[in-house]
Structures are given as C-alpha cells and as structure tokens.
Write a protein that holds these residues in place. Structure first.
Motif, short mmCIF file in Angstrom:
data_model
loop_
_atom_site.label_atom_id
_atom_site.label_comp_id
_atom_site.label_asym_id
_atom_site.label_seq_id
_atom_site.Cartn_x
_atom_site.Cartn_y
_atom_site.Cartn_z
N UNK A 1 0.95 -1.35 -0.09
CA UNK A 1 0.14 0.03 -0.19
C UNK A 1 0.95 1.19 0.03
N UNK A 2 0.76 2.14 -0.77
CA UNK A 2 1.36 3.45 -0.86
C UNK A 2 0.61 4.74 -0.57
N UNK A 3 1.60 5.45 -0.23
CA UNK A 3 0.79 6.85 0.27
C UNK A 3 1.92 7.98 0.35
N UNK A 4 1.53 8.84 -1.13
CA UNK A 4 2.46 9.88 -1.26
C UNK A 4 2.61 11.09 -0.16
N UNK A 5 3.58 11.27 0.03
CA UNK A 5 4.05 12.56 1.06
C UNK A 5 3.74 14.01 0.13
N UNK A 6 3.09 14.92 0.39
CA UNK A 6 2.52 15.01 1.92
C UNK A 6 1.18 14.39 1.84
N UNK A 7 1.00 13.67 2.93
CA UNK A 7 -0.39 12.83 3.05
C UNK A 7 -1.42 13.53 4.03
#
Length: 126
Positions: free
Chosen positions: A103-109
C-alpha cells in the motif's frame, strides 16, 4: 488482531526523526496501537529479532537501503512474510509497490488517509 488486552504494534521506519516522532504521536493519540520507530533498515531488522510488528510504515528514501530493499529483506523472514506494509514517500515507485502488493501513500499525506489505511490493514473484519 492479537487479543482483547494486547495492542497491535506499528513500526515506523523513517530517517527523519522529527517526522517519525510526530507521526508516532498522532497515530498513538488517534488509535490504540503501540508505535515504535526505527531510522534505517539495519535497525529495523534488529528490532524485528525481538518484537514482531503487526504493520510496517516504511519511508522509501532510507539510508543504507531503500524501502523496497528493506521490504524484500523483511519478506525473507518467514515470521514477517504476512505483515502488511504501507510505504510513504514524496516520489513512490508505483509499479514496484503494485508488483509487491504494498500500500502506497504519497507525501504530503492526509492523516485521516493514513489512519484509514492503517485501520484497513489491522482491524479484523467480522
């Protein structure tokens, strides 16, 4: 989930100590999880010799080895093969994450997005 009394363990692997501390504090304040921090791959691997996390939150850009390399090292250990991973970064290697089911989450999140992903991976469905 482990038991009624036990709390799930989240290991944040982030080389920015201030970001990791803020993230750990926000998660701990919002959810009943025990949150720990490691700043690089070798420290993470040493930590997992003593405690088994229920979830890893890995930064992609780490010293010594990147998040994908660390993920591969984690997966080589039988007891960690099924532990879910969320990878965070300003520039995510999307194809590599998809190929591995990360699972990926780009910064800024958004904190709510992160908490939702954590809950999705840790909360037992009825």
């Amino acid at each position: 989930m482990r038991g009624q009394e036990a709390q799930e363990i989240i290991l944040i692997v982030e080389d920015d100590d201030q970001h990791a501390a803020a993230l750990a504090q926000m998660i701990s304040y919002q959810r009943p999880y025990r949150v720990f921090h490691a700043s690089d791959g070798p420290t993470t691997l040493k930590f997992t010799e003593h405690l088994k996390p229920d979830l890893f939150i890995l930064d992609y850009w780490l010293p010594n080895m990147n998040g994908i390399e660390l993920y591969e090292r984690i997966r080589r250990r039988k007891e960690l093969q099924d532990v879910p991973v969320i990878m965070i970064s300003g520039l995510l290697p999307t194809q590599e994450l998809q190929a591995r089911g990360i699972v990926g989450l780009p910064k800024p999140y958004d904190l709510n997005d992160l908490l939702q992903k954590i809950d999705m991976l840790l909360v037992k469905q009825p």
